[in-house]
Design a protein around this motif. Structure first.
Motif, mmCIF file in Angstrom:
data_model
loop_
_atom_site.group_PDB
_atom_site.id
_atom_site.type_symbol
_atom_site.label_atom_id
_atom_site.label_comp_id
_atom_site.label_asym_id
_atom_site.label_seq_id
_atom_site.Cartn_x
_atom_site.Cartn_y
_atom_site.Cartn_z
ATOM 1 N N ALA A 286 60.209 -35.437 55.031
ATOM 2 C CA ALA A 286 58.755 -35.425 55.199
ATOM 3 C C ALA A 286 58.099 -36.446 54.283
ATOM 4 O O ALA A 286 56.875 -36.586 54.285
ATOM 5 C CB ALA A 286 58.193 -34.035 54.919
ATOM 6 N N ILE A 350 55.556 -29.779 53.998
ATOM 7 C CA ILE A 350 55.521 -30.583 55.233
ATOM 8 C C ILE A 350 54.086 -30.844 55.674
ATOM 9 O O ILE A 350 53.833 -31.774 56.426
ATOM 10 C CB ILE A 350 56.323 -29.915 56.379
ATOM 11 C CG1 ILE A 350 55.726 -28.574 56.778
ATOM 12 C CG2 ILE A 350 57.786 -29.774 56.001
ATOM 13 C CD1 ILE A 350 56.309 -28.033 58.074
ATOM 14 N N LYS A 354 55.014 -37.052 56.320
ATOM 15 C CA LYS A 354 55.366 -38.004 57.382
ATOM 16 C C LYS A 354 56.767 -37.658 57.843
ATOM 17 O O LYS A 354 57.752 -38.260 57.433
ATOM 18 C CB LYS A 354 55.273 -39.432 56.859
ATOM 19 C CG LYS A 354 53.853 -39.795 56.474
ATOM 20 C CD LYS A 354 53.684 -41.271 56.237
ATOM 21 C CE LYS A 354 52.203 -41.589 56.075
ATOM 22 N NZ LYS A 354 51.966 -43.009 55.858
ATOM 23 N N MET A 355 56.806 -36.649 58.737
ATOM 24 C CA MET A 355 58.089 -36.056 59.101
ATOM 25 C C MET A 355 58.858 -36.880 60.110
ATOM 26 O O MET A 355 58.279 -37.485 61.014
ATOM 27 C CB MET A 355 57.850 -34.670 59.691
ATOM 28 C CG MET A 355 57.963 -33.574 58.682
ATOM 29 S SD MET A 355 57.826 -32.009 59.496
ATOM 30 C CE MET A 355 56.076 -31.886 59.686
ATOM 31 N N ARG A 356 60.184 -36.891 59.966
ATOM 32 C CA ARG A 356 61.078 -37.382 61.009
ATOM 33 C C ARG A 356 62.002 -36.248 61.390
ATOM 34 O O ARG A 356 62.602 -35.627 60.514
ATOM 35 C CB ARG A 356 61.892 -38.571 60.507
ATOM 36 C CG ARG A 356 61.105 -39.847 60.497
ATOM 37 C CD ARG A 356 62.003 -41.072 60.360
ATOM 38 N NE ARG A 356 61.227 -42.273 60.662
ATOM 39 C CZ ARG A 356 60.356 -42.803 59.815
ATOM 40 N NH1 ARG A 356 60.175 -42.256 58.634
ATOM 41 N NH2 ARG A 356 59.683 -43.886 60.162
ATOM 42 N N PHE A 357 62.128 -35.973 62.677
ATOM 43 C CA PHE A 357 62.953 -34.846 63.112
ATOM 44 C C PHE A 357 64.410 -35.253 63.241
ATOM 45 O O PHE A 357 64.978 -35.306 64.328
ATOM 46 C CB PHE A 357 62.429 -34.257 64.431
ATOM 47 C CG PHE A 357 61.132 -33.533 64.271
ATOM 48 C CD1 PHE A 357 60.779 -32.994 63.048
ATOM 49 C CD2 PHE A 357 60.255 -33.390 65.338
ATOM 50 C CE1 PHE A 357 59.575 -32.320 62.889
ATOM 51 C CE2 PHE A 357 59.062 -32.716 65.184
ATOM 52 C CZ PHE A 357 58.713 -32.183 63.961
ATOM 53 N N LEU A 365 63.978 -26.770 59.334
ATOM 54 C CA LEU A 365 62.753 -26.168 59.864
ATOM 55 C C LEU A 365 63.070 -24.911 60.671
ATOM 56 O O LEU A 365 62.394 -23.884 60.549
ATOM 57 C CB LEU A 365 61.996 -27.182 60.731
ATOM 58 C CG LEU A 365 61.457 -28.404 59.982
ATOM 59 C CD1 LEU A 365 60.970 -29.456 60.972
ATOM 60 C CD2 LEU A 365 60.331 -28.009 59.040
ATOM 61 N N PRO A 565 65.186 -45.576 66.534
ATOM 62 C CA PRO A 565 64.704 -45.204 67.865
ATOM 63 C C PRO A 565 64.904 -43.731 68.172
ATOM 64 O O PRO A 565 64.027 -43.081 68.722
ATOM 65 C CB PRO A 565 65.560 -46.064 68.803
ATOM 66 C CG PRO A 565 66.171 -47.103 67.967
ATOM 67 C CD PRO A 565 66.242 -46.579 66.585
ATOM 68 N N ALA A 568 62.478 -41.321 66.249
ATOM 69 C CA ALA A 568 61.081 -41.311 66.650
ATOM 70 C C ALA A 568 60.897 -40.586 67.969
ATOM 71 O O ALA A 568 59.814 -40.572 68.521
ATOM 72 C CB ALA A 568 60.576 -42.743 66.747
ATOM 73 N N SER A 569 61.945 -39.985 68.468
ATOM 74 C CA SER A 569 61.837 -39.331 69.775
ATOM 75 C C SER A 569 60.800 -38.211 69.744
ATOM 76 O O SER A 569 60.607 -37.559 68.750
ATOM 77 C CB SER A 569 63.192 -38.746 70.160
ATOM 78 O OG SER A 569 63.591 -37.809 69.191
ATOM 79 N N HIS B 72 51.899 -33.900 61.857
ATOM 80 C CA HIS B 72 52.217 -34.612 60.613
ATOM 81 C C HIS B 72 53.577 -35.291 60.701
ATOM 82 O O HIS B 72 54.433 -35.104 59.852
ATOM 83 C CB HIS B 72 52.155 -33.657 59.418
ATOM 84 C CG HIS B 72 50.808 -33.059 59.232
ATOM 85 N ND1 HIS B 72 50.589 -31.856 58.603
ATOM 86 C CD2 HIS B 72 49.577 -33.486 59.623
ATOM 87 C CE1 HIS B 72 49.294 -31.578 58.607
ATOM 88 N NE2 HIS B 72 48.672 -32.553 59.225
ATOM 89 N N ALA B 74 55.873 -38.905 61.161
ATOM 90 C CA ALA B 74 55.793 -40.336 60.877
ATOM 91 C C ALA B 74 55.792 -41.097 62.200
ATOM 92 O O ALA B 74 56.511 -40.724 63.127
ATOM 93 C CB ALA B 74 56.992 -40.751 60.036
#
Lengths: 569, 329
Positions: A286, A350, A354-357, A365, A565, A568-569, B72, B74
């Protein structure tokens, strides 16, 4: 804490350490390298996880119909005994010891654990104890059928009259695993107290290390009680003593106190390191500092203290007088406070991040969301009048599997994915990881959620057969169970193939802030070329403050482009 | 403006969560078996309160959590860090104090409920409370019916004593007044019943879901348990504490009857000579241990291991007519 001299390196070098870090054979040796031992723990316990899962799937197969028709009742009883015992003693405890073993020295800037040989001995006792327990399937009377709690008098009834029976092997195996855990606890506590890098004060120590310390302190005060109880049980069973034997004047309730004095805090031994994993994974993915880090760290120790005085809530329906019921109800409910502090801290971490999954983030999570649910049903169970209805029903099974699978296993997966690039120098496959997450999350809800209504309706746990009114939810749960079994396949495929030929990533693919990311991936035998000098606390995201002063700081710019890539889905 | 909007959104969410919590609290009553004892109403009220508050907390945490997950994140090429917010003392104090107050309140309410049930339980050296002393003022925040029922039951007629014996794997009920035994539990409605629980071998669990109370049965120990059945009908008694091989089959029916029917049943049972009752465990055991019976193998896919033999079927005045599912070979 800062006066650790650099001399011991020579002594470590003097040891015959087998194989270089790139030699796979080192995993099959008596290695004293904490990183090798950590991975040995993780892989060994995962094999036991599959075994325990297989037992569970046979049980779910039996429970798909109301009648006892797939396996004999004795077999079903042996299966749930072995499922519980294997999952706790040979999966959850050791896998977390494995993660702690791998990570704690790296996170505190040490070259190894305090007692490397003791560490290796602790590990090698696990496969020995595990094989001993499994061997009870091969003896004439079969394995223990008295459950993982082994309450007397049932555990003292020995239908075969053989001296070597499933119950004896079970007790010996648990005792060996207990000794292994005590040795591990001594090692962890010493390491964390004495070997933190120069400059790493308590409030510069990562939350994961705090939580491992809190958990291992429980092992130190709690395990002697269980081990003592187990030895008395063994004497009752083999030597004719009468600690717990009612027909000879013993008191079976006393055993319950010995057992739960350790075995309830044991839940925190398992969940605390997972809280630590959540606290490490969230800030990285995050890009935000851990919210209320100091309070989260201290709340681990508060849990250690409170958890020493809650054990009787497992015995509300036992021969427990009313005053005890009331006292332990209050203490039990108080655990919600430090646990709540952590949950609120994670949500605030969180929030605005600036979260990335990534896969580890998804598992963290998912684990937190399950934990919130499990925590709330836990408060229900703490209330004596409610517990007197749902005690020993499927409501309890649903609750603690939400803790153990929903939160703890998910947290373990989060940890394994998150530190996989550190352990191997390679990246796992995101697609398989996400498939694994979806199967696990859906499977968990399908199997464990229906257990709550079943329990409220009055279905007892541990039954091989049940009334037809409970059939519907049991079918749903069984489908969920098979789905969970299936979910391990993409995980195994991912780990094996990524370790062999995954994409090579640098030392710090997550651009994470922490001592373990300073060193190479996988780290060299002695972890650091030069021990880092810590100058600030963990989780410095967005602060551009140096973490260490004498060696290069974590490289926050390095970034695996191929990840972008998918992330960022 | 932004702040105003945030407050508005939060207020609306709080209202929605409150409504959902009330709805769940109402729903919770439907998750249980029938309320067949006065005590069950107290438990269900308490459970409903917990469900309401639990829903409120769950949604209160999960709402912001999911909001974060959606908003929230990115953007694809954003590699910068989020603002370094490390904590907020006021927030931390609030979310430590609120759960503390909440769980202490819940403990207190649970204590009150337990007191009102006055089920006695094991080794009660000091009586926490006696039913006669229950004052109507205690009723808040629940309705006063259940404890009134308990009180009426205690005041109108003497407590009905029943001795319960558990063994591997059968339940035997002894009615000392008429010296009758039965494998089915018959109870008079609207009367206080006192069970004295005894075990002949291992731990058992005396659990009637429709009454919402379970209590271990412990060898070498007499445990008293008091209840007030308030609804006629047939319910289930289950062994809730794992007691060995045939534990899952150790169940029987509980029949709550009107006072007349109950007296009639007692009289009928007293007229019968004691007979060996049908026992599921003994039946299954005889099926599996008879070497020539053969059909065991067809019934289960995996053969079992040695087991403690079940106690012989109890000899009782009254036993319900149970036909074995298949005739013995």
């Amino acid at each position: 804490m800062t006066n650790i001299s650099l001399e011991p390196i020579e002594i470590v070098r003097g040891q015959p350490y087998p194989g270089a870090p790139d030699n796979w054979k080192r995993f099959f040796t008596f290695s004293t390298d904490h990183k090798v031992i950590g991975i040995q723990y993780i892989v060994t316990s995962f094999i036991f996880f599959l075994v325990g899962g297989l037992f569970a799937m046979i049980m779910r197969g039996e429970l798909i119909t109301p009648e006892a028709d797939l396996v004999d009742r004795t077999v079903y009883n042996a299966l749930f005994t072995m499922h519980g015992s294997v999952m706790l003693f040979f999966w959850t405890f050791p896998v977390l010891v494995g993660l702690g073993n791998y990570l704690v020295p790296l996170m505190i800037g040490a070259r190894d654990m305090a007692f490397p040989r003791l560490n290796a001995v602790s590990f090698w006792m696990i496969p020995i104890a595990g094989i001993l327990m499994m061997s009870s399937f091969l003896i004439p009377g079969g394995p223990s059928q008295s459950g993982w709690w082994a309450y007397p008098p049932v555990s003292l009834q020995n239908p075969t009259n053989n001296l070597i029976n499933g119950q004896v092997l079970w007790i010996l195996s648990v005792a060996i695993s207990g000794v292994s855990s005590i040795m591990g606890a001594v090692n962890f506590v010493t390491t964390i107290f004495k070997m933190r890098a120069p400059g790493m004060t308590w409030f510069r120590t990562p939350a994961f290390v705090w939580s491992v310390l809190a958990a291992q302190l429980i092992q130190l005060y709690g395990l002697p009680s269980l081990t003592g109880g187990a030895i008395m049980l063994l004497l009752d069973l083999t030597a004719g003593t009468s600690f717990f034997t009612p027909e000879r004047g013993g008191n079976p309730i006393v055993y319950q106190h010995f057992f739960w004095f350790y075995s309830h805090p044991a839940v925190y031994v398992m969940v605390l390191p997972v809280f630590g994993i959540f606290s490490e994974v969230l800030p990285v993915h995050a890009r935000k500092p851990l919210f209320g880090y100091r309070v989260i760290a201290v709340s681990s120790v508060i849990i250690t203290v409170i958890s020493s005085a809650v054990w009787v809530h497992h015995m509300f329906a036992s021969a427990t007088p009313p005053w005890m019921r009331m006292f332990f109800m209050v203490t039990t409910m108080l655990v919600a406070v430090p646990s709540g502090i952590k949950v609120f801290g994670w949500v605030a971490t969180i929030w605005g991040g600036k979260m990335r999954f990534t896969t580890p983030m998804l598992f963290a999570l998912g684990g937190i969301s399950n934990w919130v649910f499990a925590g709330i049903t836990g408060i229900f169970l703490g209330s004596v009048p409610i517990d007197l209805h749902v005690h020993n029903t499927y409501f309890v099974v649903g609750h603690f599997h939400y803790v153990l699978y929903g939160a703890i296993v998910m947290g373990i997966y989060a940890g394994i994915y998150h530190w996989f690039p550190k352990m191997t120098g390679r990246m796992y496959y995101e697609g398989l990881g996400k498939l694994h997450f979806v199967l696990t999350y859906v499977g968990t809800a399908l199997i464990f959620l229906p257990m709550h209504p079943l329990g409220l309706m009055g279905m007892p746990r541990r039954v091989a057969s049940y009334d037809p009114e409970f059939a519907f939810w049991n079918v749903v749960a069984s489908i969920g169970g098979f789905l969970l079994g299936l979910s391990t396949l993409p995980f195994i495929l991912n780990m094996v193939s990524a370790w062999v030929r995954g994409e090579k990533v640098g030392n710090n693919p997550w651009r994470a802030y922490g001592l373990e990311w300073l060193t190479s991936s996988p780290p060299s035998v002695e972890n650091y070329e030069e021990l880092p000098l810590v100058v600030s606390g963990p989780y410095g995201y967005g602060r551009s403050e140096p973490l260490v002063s004498n060696v290069p700081n974590p490289d926050l710019t390095e970034f695996s482009e191929s990840l972008t890539p998918q992330e960022a889905s | 403006m932004m702040k105003l909007r945030a407050i508005l959104v939060m207020t609306i969410y709080a209202i929605l969560v409150t409504l959902a919590s009330f709805w769940m609290a109402k729903q919770s009553y439907s998750w249980f078996p029938p309320e067949a004892s006065a005590e069950s109403k107290l438990t269900d009220d308490l459970f409903s309160l917990f469900t309401g508050l639990g829903t409120f907390i769950y949604l209160g945490v999960i709402g912001p959590f999911i909001y974060s997950l959606i908003f929230h994140r990115a953007s694809k090429y954003d590699r910068s860090d989020a603002p370094p917010i490390e904590g907020n003392t006021w927030l931390e104090v609030i979310w430590t104090a609120t759960p503390l107050v909440l769980v202490l309140t819940l403990s207190f309410v649970s204590y009150r409920t337990y007191e009102k049930m006055s089920i006695r339980g094991p080794m009660e050296l000091v009586h926490l409370h006696v039913p006669q002393m229950i004052e109507p003022a205690y009723a808040e925040p629940f309705d006063s019916t259940p404890q009134q029922d308990i009180q009426n039951a205690v005041e109108t007629e003497p407590i009905e004593q029943i001795d319960v014996t558990a063994r591997q794997w059968a339940w035997v009920f002894h009615y000392p007044e008429k010296d009758i035994t039965s494998t089915e539990l018959h109870l008079p409605v609207d009367r206080r019943v006192r069970f004295t629980l005894r075990s002949q071998d291992v731990l058992h669990g005396f659990y009637i879901p429709a009454f919402r109370v379970s209590q271990y049965v412990v060898p070498n120990e007499d445990i008293n348990l008091e209840l007030t059945p308030v609804k006629t009908g047939t319910y289930r008694l289950r062994d809730s504490m794992y007691s060995g091989t045939y534990f899952a089959a150790n169940q029987t029916d509980v029949v709550v009857q009107s006072p007349n029917d109950y007296q009639q049943w007692l009289a009928d049972a007293a007229a019968q000579t004691p007979n060996s009752a049908f026992n599921q465990a003994a039946y299954e055991y005889s099926q599996s241990s008879e070497p020539g019976s053969g059909n065991t193998k067809d019934k289960v896919a995996v053969r079992g291991w040695a087991t403690i033999p079940p106690a012989p079927p109890p000899v009782v005045n009254y036993a319900p007519k149970h036909e074995p599912k298949s005739p013995p070979a």
